[in-house]
Design a protein around this motif. Structure first.
Motif, PDB file in Angstrom:
ATOM      1  N   LEU A 305       0.842  -1.196   0.000  1.00  0.00           N
ATOM      2  CA  LEU A 305       0.000   0.000   0.000  1.00  0.00           C
ATOM      3  C   LEU A 305       0.876   1.244   0.000  1.00  0.00           C
ATOM      4  N   GLY A 306       0.557   2.201  -0.850  1.00  0.00           N
ATOM      5  CA  GLY A 306       1.225   3.499  -0.842  1.00  0.00           C
ATOM      6  C   GLY A 306       0.251   4.567  -0.401  1.00  0.00           C
ATOM      7  N   ILE A 307       0.696   5.437   0.500  1.00  0.00           N
ATOM      8  CA  ILE A 307      -0.171   6.512   0.992  1.00  0.00           C
ATOM      9  C   ILE A 307       0.445   7.849   0.631  1.00  0.00           C
ATOM     10  N   LEU A 308      -0.230   8.594  -0.223  1.00  0.00           N
ATOM     11  CA  LEU A 308       0.211   9.936  -0.569  1.00  0.00           C
ATOM     12  C   LEU A 308      -0.310  10.887   0.501  1.00  0.00           C
ATOM     13  N   GLY A 309       0.607  11.346   1.364  1.00  0.00           N
ATOM     14  CA  GLY A 309       0.153  12.196   2.454  1.00  0.00           C
ATOM     15  C   GLY A 309       1.283  12.695   3.316  1.00  0.00           C
ATOM     16  N   ASP A 310       1.001  13.727   4.067  1.00  0.00           N
ATOM     17  CA  ASP A 310       1.927  14.263   5.051  1.00  0.00           C
ATOM     18  C   ASP A 310       2.130  13.222   6.155  1.00  0.00           C
ATOM     19  N   VAL A 311       3.382  13.014   6.563  1.00  0.00           N
ATOM     20  CA  VAL A 311       3.675  11.966   7.547  1.00  0.00           C
ATOM     21  C   VAL A 311       2.948  12.221   8.868  1.00  0.00           C
ATOM     22  N   GLY A 312       2.987  13.464   9.348  1.00  0.00           N
ATOM     23  CA  GLY A 312       2.350  13.780  10.631  1.00  0.00           C
ATOM     24  C   GLY A 312       0.858  13.520  10.614  1.00  0.00           C
ATOM     25  N   ARG A 313       0.173  14.023   9.593  1.00  0.00           N
ATOM     26  CA  ARG A 313      -1.272  13.834   9.498  1.00  0.00           C
ATOM     27  C   ARG A 313      -1.629  12.363   9.309  1.00  0.00           C
ATOM     28  N   THR A 314      -0.836  11.670   8.507  1.00  0.00           N
ATOM     29  CA  THR A 314      -1.113  10.260   8.249  1.00  0.00           C
ATOM     30  C   THR A 314      -0.952   9.425   9.517  1.00  0.00           C
ATOM     31  N   MET A 315       0.154   9.627  10.214  1.00  0.00           N
ATOM     32  CA  MET A 315       0.396   8.840  11.435  1.00  0.00           C
ATOM     33  C   MET A 315      -0.647   9.151  12.506  1.00  0.00           C
ATOM     34  N   SER A 316      -1.071  10.388  12.588  1.00  0.00           N
ATOM     35  CA  SER A 316      -2.120  10.756  13.551  1.00  0.00           C
ATOM     36  C   SER A 316      -3.432  10.056  13.206  1.00  0.00           C
ATOM     37  N   SER A 317      -3.755   9.980  11.909  1.00  0.00           N
ATOM     38  CA  SER A 317      -4.985   9.318  11.477  1.00  0.00           C
ATOM     39  C   SER A 317      -4.920   7.808  11.712  1.00  0.00           C
ATOM     40  N   VAL A 318      -3.760   7.217  11.439  1.00  0.00           N
ATOM     41  CA  VAL A 318      -3.593   5.778  11.695  1.00  0.00           C
ATOM     42  C   VAL A 318      -3.751   5.496  13.185  1.00  0.00           C
ATOM     43  N   SER A 319      -3.185   6.357  14.021  1.00  0.00           N
ATOM     44  CA  SER A 319      -3.297   6.188  15.475  1.00  0.00           C
ATOM     45  C   SER A 319      -4.757   6.236  15.912  1.00  0.00           C
ATOM     46  N   ASP A 320      -5.519   7.158  15.326  1.00  0.00           N
ATOM     47  CA  ASP A 320      -6.950   7.237  15.669  1.00  0.00           C
ATOM     48  C   ASP A 320      -7.669   5.942  15.313  1.00  0.00           C
ATOM     49  N   GLN A 321      -7.339   5.371  14.162  1.00  0.00           N
ATOM     50  CA  GLN A 321      -7.970   4.125  13.730  1.00  0.00           C
ATOM     51  C   GLN A 321      -7.573   2.949  14.617  1.00  0.00           C
ATOM     52  N   LEU A 322      -6.345   2.980  15.107  1.00  0.00           N
ATOM     53  CA  LEU A 322      -5.880   1.895  15.988  1.00  0.00           C
ATOM     54  C   LEU A 322      -6.561   1.959  17.356  1.00  0.00           C
TER      55      LEU A 322
END
Length: 542
Positions: A305-322
């Motif tokens: 999977l490739g995610i086109l996105g800002d690292v900070g925003r992406t990691m914050s969103s992944v954390s919310d999902q976890l």
């Protein structure tokens, strides 16, 4: 005003604080005009060093570095920094003087088609032929260098344009840099990433230097979810090395065993073995976060999977999902290997006979003892750079600068100038091998002239990679030629520092290390440029 003043005023309005370069005909007036406008111009001893210093500026400040050179051989010499900026995806705006418009094609002084030369290397390459174009071209080049994927832009400035009278009214646009680089990731990809991580037997987070702006978010992610992480060389310090989730000491083992790898701000290039077996698990699922769609496309056959996105925003969103999910403790085999490697390092650092010449590892252990935990570090040289990564512990992003993506030797003192300019209140330690020091030794004079105190430590093994075991068997003591990797044994590099206005010390034995390092630190903290030349075992591997 003349063209040079128009250029300087445009730079001032753009918010430029520093310009790196080396002057000559026809750019002297530009540099002087910058100084008059309150912009600090930092003259180097050659364009290669100036360009390397300008290239790292964007990484350290999130603003484009600005380079000024003469034309012809000057811009050719500056290609080293252009290549360095592009390969590391750092913003750099280059300005160079050129032949008068009226003499173009006649063989004018240092004439070169610089716009064509720079086109393959630059996101944009323009030649101003009217004074009205100067503010427009500079503004466009400045913002273009940092927009989308950062890189180099080029402005060609003819001699006659620099010196002619101008009457332009300058108004340049100012806006938030973050608007150019923040990309919000797709929610479906965020959900898929969290599912992959939750289902993983041994998930791993790889952190590259491109994640430096997301340090706080990444620290929270690791703290909340207890995921193992592996920093790349310049990714060290984004999360403190002292974290118990740092698996650097078991790098090969964890890459072979991780079944899901989340790559944040790093590229799947030679540094990470292209994400391929045998270094990586053959069944690994790799998720890569990047702001460059081209980077994701390059790895399409490797990525789950490739995610086109800002690292900070992406990691914050992944954390919310976890949603607070915590990953299992590190496997016992990993913990045991980390402990074994740490114990082996301590044994290598131990000094049995302090009358002997130190090894690299012994010298680095002594350095670790004497430098502040928050000191910025520039590391350069094959063995010196690699071993310092193991021996010196970092706690902040951008705390360590090294040869980077393309292993660029020659960055040492150029990066030192920029590191000290951008963080004047932090101690700066430069650790170089003797071969690496040779690329930039004259920039000690730049550090002295610009009043940028630092401690330079040369680990001198009299060679590239290594010297020879018995120097007296070779030239100049006999007629036997030295191997290609060997340099003259025992060169007194500290005397170069003294001759250029700094201070210097020479270390030949282990027992001298502590006293000299202590004195060197005191001198540096009092405002001096200090070079400590440590003679290390020429043929030792550690």
């Amino acid at each position: 005003m003349i063209g040079a003043e128009l250029i300087a005023e445009t730079l001032r309005q753009l918010g430029v604080e520093h310009v790196f370069g080396i002057v000559g005909i026809p750019v002297v007036e530009i540099a002087d005009a910058c100084i008059e406008k309150g912009i600090r111009f930092i003259p180097f001893r050659n364009e290669q060093q100036a360009s390397l210093a300008a290239s790292i500026y964007g990484y350290l400040t999130n603003k484009p570095g600005v380079l000024l050179t003469v034309g012809g051989p000057g811009i050719v010499n500056a290609l080293a920094g252009v290549y360095n900026a592009n390969s590391n995806k750092w913003p750099l705006m280059v300005m160079a003087g050129s032949t008068k418009i009226c003499l173009q094609g006649k063989g004018g002084f240092q004439e070169l088609d610089q716009v064509s030369l720079m086109k393959p290397w630059a996101k944009s390459s323009f030649r101003a032929v009217l004074s009205s174009q100067i503010p427009q071209f500079l503004e466009r080049a400045y913002w273009t260098s940092i927009a989308d994927v950062p890189g180099t832009t080029y402005i060609d400035l003819p001699d006659d344009l620099i010196k002619q009278e101008c009457y332009e009214d300058i108004r340049v646009m100012k806006f938030d840099f973050s608007l150019l680089s923040t990309i919000t990731p797709e929610l479906t990809r965020i959900k898929r990433t969290s599912e992959l991580l939750k289902d993983a037997r041994f998930p791993l987070l790889i952190i590259g230097k491109g994640a430096a702006n997301a340090s706080e978010t990444l620290r929270q992610f690791v703290g909340t979810h207890q995921i193992a992480f592996l920093p790349t060389p310049m990714g060290k310090g984004i999360i403190p090395d002292a974290s118990d989730r740092n698996v650097s000491s078991a790098r090969s083992l964890v890459l072979k065993h991780a079944d899901v790898v989340l790559v944040a701000g790093a590229r799947l290039n030679w540094i990470l073995h292209f994400g391929e077996p045998p270094k990586f698990n053959k069944d690994v699922k790799i998720v890569q976060i990047d702001t460059d769609a081209g980077e994701l496309a390059r790895n399409v056959s490797t990525l789950e999977l490739g995610i086109l996105g800002d690292v900070g925003r992406t990691m914050s969103s992944v954390s919310d999902q976890l949603n607070g999910h915590q990953f299992p403790a590190l496997p016992k085999i990993v913990v045991e290997l980390i402990e074994k490697r740490e114990q082996a390092l301590r044994q290598q650092e131990e000094i049995v006979n302090d009358d002997l010449m130190p090894s690299h590892t012994q010298a680095l252990a002594a350095i670790r003892k004497h430098i502040p935990a928050d000191a910025n570090i520039v590391a350069e040289g094959a063995r010196t750079m690699d071993l310092s990564r193991q021996s010196l512990y970092l706690c902040e992003p951008r705390q360590r600068l090294d040869a980077g993506t393309n292993g660029t030797m020659g960055i040492g003192l150029a990066y030192a100038v920029t590191a000290k300019l951008t963080e004047e209140n932090k101690p700066l330690i430069v650790i170089q091998g003797d071969s690496a020091f040779g690329f930039s030794a004259m920039e000690i004079e730049t550090l002295v002239r610009e009043r940028l105190p630092c401690l330079i430590i040369v680990l001198n093994n009299s060679g590239i990679y290594n010297g020879v075991e018995n120097p007296r068997e070779y030239i100049p003591y006999t007629k036997k030629p030295l191997p290609s990797t060997a340099l003259t044994f025992g060169v007194r590099y500290e005397r170069i520092s003294c001759s250029l206005g700094g201070t210097g010390y020479f270390v030949q034995k282990c027992k001298e290390l502590d006293d000299v390092l202590k004195k060197g630190m005191e001198d540096m903290l009092s405002g001096k440029i200090v070079l400590i030349n440590v003679l290390v075992k020429p043929h030792a591997k550690l």
